[in-house]
Write an enzyme that holds these catalytic residues in place. Sequence first.
Site, PDB file in Angstrom:
ATOM      1  N   CYS A   2       9.127   4.718  38.879  1.00 27.85           N
ATOM      2  CA  CYS A   2       9.446   4.455  40.105  1.00 27.85           C
ATOM      3  C   CYS A   2       8.096   3.269  40.716  1.00 27.85           C
ATOM      4  CB  CYS A   2       9.271   5.471  41.049  1.00 27.85           C
ATOM      5  SG  CYS A   2       7.764   6.508  40.866  1.00 27.85           S
ATOM      6  N   GLU A  36      11.980  10.393  47.829  1.00 25.31           N
ATOM      7  CA  GLU A  36      11.320   9.193  47.254  1.00 25.31           C
ATOM      8  C   GLU A  36      12.271   8.551  46.485  1.00 25.31           C
ATOM      9  OE1 GLU A  36       9.298   8.067  43.142  1.00 25.31           O
ATOM     10  OE2 GLU A  36       8.214  10.004  43.718  1.00 25.31           O
TER      11      GLU A  36
END
Length: 464
Positions: free
Chosen positions: A254, A217
């Site tokens: 994020c 990720e």
Amino acid sequence: MTDAAVEAAVEAAVIAARSVTTRAERAGWLEALALELDADRAELVRLAAAETGLSTARLDGEVTRTAAQLRFFAGVVREGGYLEATLDSPDPGLIPPRPDLRRMLRPLGPVAVYTASNFPFAFSVLGNDTASALAAGCPIVVKAHPGHPGLSRRTADLAQSVLPAGMFSLVEGMAAGVALVQHPAITAAGFTGSERGGRALFDLASARPHPIPFYGELGSINPVVVTAGAADARGPAIGAGLVGSFTRDAGQYCTKPGLVFVPDGGAVETAAREALGTAPASRQLTTGMTDAYTSGVDAFDPLDGVEVARGTAADGESAPALVLTDAATFLAHTDVFLAECFGPVSVIVRYRDTELDGLVASLEPSLTATIHRAPGEDVGALAATLAAVAGRLLFDGWPTGVAIGWAQHHGGSWPATTASIHTSVGATAIRRWLTPIAYQDAPQEVLPAELRDGNPLGIPRRES
């Protein structure tokens, strides 16, 4: 940490992988780990606050989330549907004839987990990757993040006090991280962090003599579109909400909304500027991250047609910032505007009606995309376009905060992740650590209990 330490950790994981564990056993481990976190909460939060600069309130909440993730995956593994158990009965009349076929998912074996900087609990040593891999039945070697080493060791001690020998080990250092992903006994790896770091490890995993899946990720811009109707209906609230979202916890999410398209001349920009004046400054996790944030914001200053509005900050802190520009300037410098800047900054792009389609068409894939619209406003075409580049599409909210659930998807195409079909949050995160096996005409005693006649464990199965 030497290669010998990595070798010892992986060898212990290999031995642990030879022992078949039941779903009930693994669920029990996960619940016991959650109890250990809760019991050691005060000391864990103290260590994390000292090493990260994040508030104790934020860290305490993150411990709660981490324990909830562990308990959530205990429920996932007990329910058993994640195994995708499927039975096809024999049918000699088909062409070709069909034998007795029974299929399910099984654990891959020892896996590596690379922890995140920005979530010292929820995506760290006992974070979501570790929880889902343990639920799958995979022994884990965790590579600690250098931003919170003391906390990592303390959490690892808790894990090893609960788990059987070899099911969990911790290694530290860049050399250890490189050796770990290249070790021939490691069958998969999970990573949360920068595009640069993730890509380097992904390339190593792919270049092995026997390549392995690497679930990274990585960076994400998380674009937001504010329609003209939404700006008219609630522009001030949207502007204030934007600043609250991208400055939350030092902007180290994020899912931070890093790019926002707003109607030219609307109230959103005015409200965002006002909110920036009272937005808190923050401390980044490391000196390197602080320097990278400052350099990232400063990169916008030389561009014609760009204004950088900065909040206030004391020495050693990062000032929140807004980067403001128009559609033409954005499209002329997409390489700059689409590069993630980790920290409390967001880009506002003013658009006129005819310009929005071109702006949206320039987007790269992200973990999320968001639409703010007026009640009853038709945004179907816009939603379809954004859904093609986002792992999660939100309406009238902000993407910071990723709920734990069965329907959650936290992923996306490159550069958001290295594996767009998988998620790192939610029940199906377990799928990354599993691989299918099919049994053909197998005797009952050979079959796993989940595939035997009569469904003795009562798990969800498809039978035909």
